[in-house]
Each structure stands twice: as structure tokens, then as C-alpha cells.
Write a protein that holds these residues in place. Structure first.
Motif, PDB file in Angstrom:
ATOM      1  N   GLY A 156       0.795  -1.209   0.000  1.00 20.13           N
ATOM      2  CA  GLY A 156       0.000   0.000   0.000  1.00 20.13           C
ATOM      3  C   GLY A 156       0.828   1.260   0.000  1.00 20.13           C
ATOM      4  N   VAL A 157       0.119   2.393  -0.030  1.00 19.97           N
ATOM      5  CA  VAL A 157       0.730   3.715  -0.065  1.00 19.97           C
ATOM      6  C   VAL A 157       0.054   4.597   0.985  1.00 19.97           C
ATOM      7  N   PHE A 158       0.861   5.255   1.799  1.00 18.65           N
ATOM      8  CA  PHE A 158       0.331   6.287   2.675  1.00 18.65           C
ATOM      9  C   PHE A 158      -0.004   7.498   1.805  1.00 18.65           C
ATOM     10  N   VAL A 159      -1.208   8.034   1.989  1.00 22.40           N
ATOM     11  CA  VAL A 159      -1.674   9.093   1.094  1.00 22.40           C
ATOM     12  C   VAL A 159      -2.004  10.360   1.867  1.00 22.40           C
ATOM     13  N   GLY A 160      -2.106  11.463   1.107  1.00 20.30           N
ATOM     14  CA  GLY A 160      -2.443  12.748   1.708  1.00 20.30           C
ATOM     15  C   GLY A 160      -1.400  13.201   2.694  1.00 20.30           C
ATOM     16  N   ASP A 161      -1.831  13.472   3.920  1.00 20.37           N
ATOM     17  CA  ASP A 161      -0.898  13.889   4.974  1.00 20.37           C
ATOM     18  C   ASP A 161      -0.334  12.702   5.742  1.00 20.37           C
ATOM     19  N   GLY A 162      -0.595  11.496   5.267  1.00 24.06           N
ATOM     20  CA  GLY A 162      -0.092  10.296   5.924  1.00 24.06           C
ATOM     21  C   GLY A 162      -1.053   9.683   6.919  1.00 24.06           C
ATOM     22  N   SER A 163      -2.226  10.266   7.064  1.00 27.49           N
ATOM     23  CA  SER A 163      -3.196   9.744   8.033  1.00 27.49           C
ATOM     24  C   SER A 163      -4.063   8.633   7.455  1.00 27.49           C
ATOM     25  N   GLU A 164      -3.865   8.306   6.189  1.00 23.72           N
ATOM     26  CA  GLU A 164      -4.574   7.185   5.564  1.00 23.72           C
ATOM     27  C   GLU A 164      -3.587   6.352   4.765  1.00 23.72           C
ATOM     28  N   VAL A 165      -3.888   5.073   4.645  1.00 20.54           N
ATOM     29  CA  VAL A 165      -3.122   4.171   3.789  1.00 20.54           C
ATOM     30  C   VAL A 165      -4.103   3.292   3.040  1.00 20.54           C
ATOM     31  N   LEU A 166      -3.855   3.098   1.754  1.00 12.17           N
ATOM     32  CA  LEU A 166      -4.691   2.219   0.946  1.00 12.17           C
ATOM     33  C   LEU A 166      -3.789   1.338   0.100  1.00 12.17           C
ATOM     34  N   GLY A 167      -4.309   0.187  -0.312  1.00  5.84           N
ATOM     35  CA  GLY A 167      -3.466  -0.696  -1.100  1.00  5.84           C
ATOM     36  C   GLY A 167      -4.175  -1.954  -1.532  1.00  5.84           C
ATOM     37  N   GLU A 168      -3.376  -2.882  -2.049  1.00  8.67           N
ATOM     38  CA  GLU A 168      -3.868  -4.158  -2.541  1.00  8.67           C
ATOM     39  C   GLU A 168      -3.511  -5.279  -1.580  1.00  8.67           C
ATOM     40  N   ALA A 169      -4.308  -6.330  -1.623  1.00  6.17           N
ATOM     41  CA  ALA A 169      -4.043  -7.523  -0.824  1.00  6.17           C
ATOM     42  C   ALA A 169      -4.156  -8.753  -1.719  1.00  6.17           C
ATOM     43  N   ARG A 170      -3.314  -9.725  -1.438  1.00  6.12           N
ATOM     44  CA  ARG A 170      -3.403 -11.034  -2.103  1.00  6.12           C
ATOM     45  C   ARG A 170      -3.253 -12.104  -1.038  1.00  6.12           C
ATOM     46  N   ILE A 171      -4.185 -13.045  -0.994  1.00  3.74           N
ATOM     47  CA  ILE A 171      -4.164 -14.133  -0.013  1.00  3.74           C
ATOM     48  C   ILE A 171      -4.230 -15.471  -0.735  1.00  3.74           C
ATOM     49  N   THR A 172      -3.298 -16.352  -0.400  1.00  5.08           N
ATOM     50  CA  THR A 172      -3.292 -17.713  -0.918  1.00  5.08           C
ATOM     51  C   THR A 172      -3.540 -18.662   0.246  1.00  5.08           C
ATOM     52  N   SER A 173      -4.483 -19.581   0.099  1.00  4.47           N
ATOM     53  CA  SER A 173      -4.810 -20.523   1.169  1.00  4.47           C
ATOM     54  C   SER A 173      -4.815 -21.941   0.630  1.00  4.47           C
ATOM     55  N   GLU A 174      -4.618 -22.892   1.526  1.00  2.00           N
ATOM     56  CA  GLU A 174      -4.584 -24.300   1.149  1.00  2.00           C
ATOM     57  C   GLU A 174      -5.243 -25.140   2.228  1.00  2.00           C
ATOM     58  N   GLY A 175      -6.078 -26.083   1.807  1.00  2.00           N
ATOM     59  CA  GLY A 175      -6.719 -27.002   2.732  1.00  2.00           C
ATOM     60  C   GLY A 175      -7.528 -28.017   1.961  1.00  2.00           C
ATOM     61  N   GLY A 176      -7.571 -29.238   2.443  1.00  2.00           N
ATOM     62  CA  GLY A 176      -8.325 -30.272   1.759  1.00  2.00           C
ATOM     63  C   GLY A 176      -7.801 -30.600   0.382  1.00  2.00           C
ATOM     64  N   GLY A 177      -6.492 -30.361   0.155  1.00  2.00           N
ATOM     65  CA  GLY A 177      -5.895 -30.650  -1.136  1.00  2.00           C
ATOM     66  C   GLY A 177      -6.165 -29.604  -2.197  1.00  2.00           C
ATOM     67  N   GLU A 178      -6.755 -28.479  -1.817  1.00  2.00           N
ATOM     68  CA  GLU A 178      -7.061 -27.411  -2.762  1.00  2.00           C
ATOM     69  C   GLU A 178      -6.303 -26.143  -2.388  1.00  2.00           C
TER      70      GLU A 178
END
Length: 236
Positions: free
Chosen positions: A198-220
Motif C-alpha cells: 500500500g501507499v500512505f496518502v495525503g498527509d499520511g493519516s490514511e493508507v490504501l493498497g492491494e491484498a493477495r491471499i493464498t490458502s490451502e486445505g483439503g488438497g485445494e
């Protein structure tokens, strides 16, 4: 969003619990893990950390634009009121956030941020609360993702009893955080790795960004992309 998952088929093993036939990420792994004896016997390997998010490699401006476009596009395609309105609030916060990166000189000392994360698409989506404690002087952060929840077949939020601990770094106005966890569901185990950029934006009081999650269970294995947003918490 990019990198969305295909629908999974529920297990048809005899005496296996009934699960939805369209589930994603940790929710799908959670369901499948309940049908997997090998996972409950401790044979599960935590997925490698995602090497990048959907738009890694670009500059701050490109990442901010990608996150805002993603949130705006998703807001147009989902029903309002999902997750008791939390998803609408999440997309609105990203839309209303400044569209320029904070000046690194303004990012000093310690700060705590709180907000939300969403990954998935349409009704096959997961949300979580985000908390981060950032030490700008030491360029490090810690935090957690908690209050994970998914949508059931009727579009109602259902709690997932999991928490993920975040660690990361800050480079100028850029934030990178990650986690690797294994969760005991009581019926089996799921393992997940996640990356937030992510990136801190404006005066630094906010941050926004992307997320990626990989999970595994039950052979999938599943990989989901999404967004996050957090605002600085002030001490009364």
C-alpha cells in the motif's frame, strides 16, 4: 480485480459435512479441510508468500489509481448492504481517500492505523479488520488481520474464527506487510499466506493498497485479490 478463483465443488465423500459448492479462499479451504483427514493429521504445508499483488512493480501513483479503480468497479457490481454495510463503507473510504502519496518527510514517529480488507468478488468475498502499528523511524510495522467473515448462501455475514499476525516494512511512502499462518478449525487445518502492498496518502493519516491471499486445505489451493484501507488512530 484480477486473479479471481474458480468455483470449487463440495466434497461428495460419504458422511462428509455439506458445504456450499461456491466458496473461496480461506472459506473454501475451511470447508474442504473438514473433509480432509490428511490435513487434520498435520501434513499441511503453508503456501509460499505471494511474490506480488495484482499491480506490484508500479510507482505510488499507479498503485493508488489501481486500488481506486478496483474499488470503484467492485462497488458498481455488488449489491449494497453486504457485510452489514461494511463493504460499502470500505469502498467509499477508498474513493474518498486522497489520490496522492504522502511526503516521506511527513511520515515520522509511531502511528497506529485501523481499517478493513476485502478479497474476492461478487458474493464470493471475505472481509477482515486491519490493525497496524507503524514505526516510521525504524521503517517497520506489526499488526493483525482479525474478525474475518464470509457471506453465506443468503448473502449474510458469517464469522470465521481466525486471526493473522502482520509484519512488514515501510519504504518512503510505501508499505509492505505479510503473514503466514495455519489455522485449526476444529475439523481440520487450513494454511494461508498473504501480502499487503500500500501507499500512505495525503498527509499520511490514511493508507490504501492491494491484498493477495493464498490458502490451502483439503488438497485445494486458492488465491484471491482485493483491497485494504486504514486510517490513523488518534489518542484522545
Amino acid at each position: 480485480m484480477t486473479g479471481k478463483t474458480d468455483l470449487l465443488q463440495a466434497s461428495t465423500e460419504q458422511n462428509a459435512p455439506h458445504f456450499r459448492t461456491a466458496v473461496v479462499s480461506m472459506a473454501s479451504a475451511l470447508a474442504l479441510a473438514a473433509c480432509s483427514s490428511s490435513d487434520s493429521n498435520g501434513g499441511l504445508t503453508t503456501p509460499d508468500m505471494p511474490a506480488e499483488t495484482a499491480n506490484s512493480g508500479g510507482d505510488d501513483s499507479a498503485l493508488i489509481t489501481a486500488v481506486k479503480d478496483d474499488a470503484a468497479g467492485s462497488a458498481e457490481t455488488v449489491d449494497s448492504g453486504l457485510f452489514d454495510g461494511d463493504l460499502d463503507t470500505h469502498f467509499a473510504a477508498i474513493d474518498n481517500a486522497p489520490d496522492t502519496a504522502a511526503a516521506p518527510a511527513d511520515l515520522t514517529g509511531d502511528a497506529s492505523y485501523a481499517g478493513s480488507l476485502e478479497v474476492g468478488e461478487d458474493l464470493n468475498r471475505i472481509m477482515a479488520d486491519v490493525e497496524m502499528n507503524v514505526d516510521f523511524d525504524d521503517a517497520g510495522l506489526t499488526g493483525e488481520l482479525a474478525n474475518f467473515r464470509e457471506l453465506d448462501d443468503n448473502g449474510q455475514p458469517q464469522d470465521l474464527d481466525i486471526t493473522a499476525n502482520l509484519t512488514g516494512t515501510v519504504d518512503d511512502s510505501r508499505l509492505t506487510a505479510s503473514f503466514q499462518e495455519q489455522f485449526d478449525t476444529g475439523d481440520g487445518t487450513i494454511a494461508a499466506s498473504g501480502l499487503l502492498e500500500g501507499v500512505f496518502v495525503g498527509d499520511g493519516s490514511e493508507v490504501l493498497g492491494e491484498a493477495r491471499i493464498t490458502s490451502e486445505g483439503g488438497g485445494e489451493r486458492e488465491t484471491l485479490d482485493g483491497t485494504f484501507h486504514a486510517t490513523e488512530q488518534t489518542t484522545p
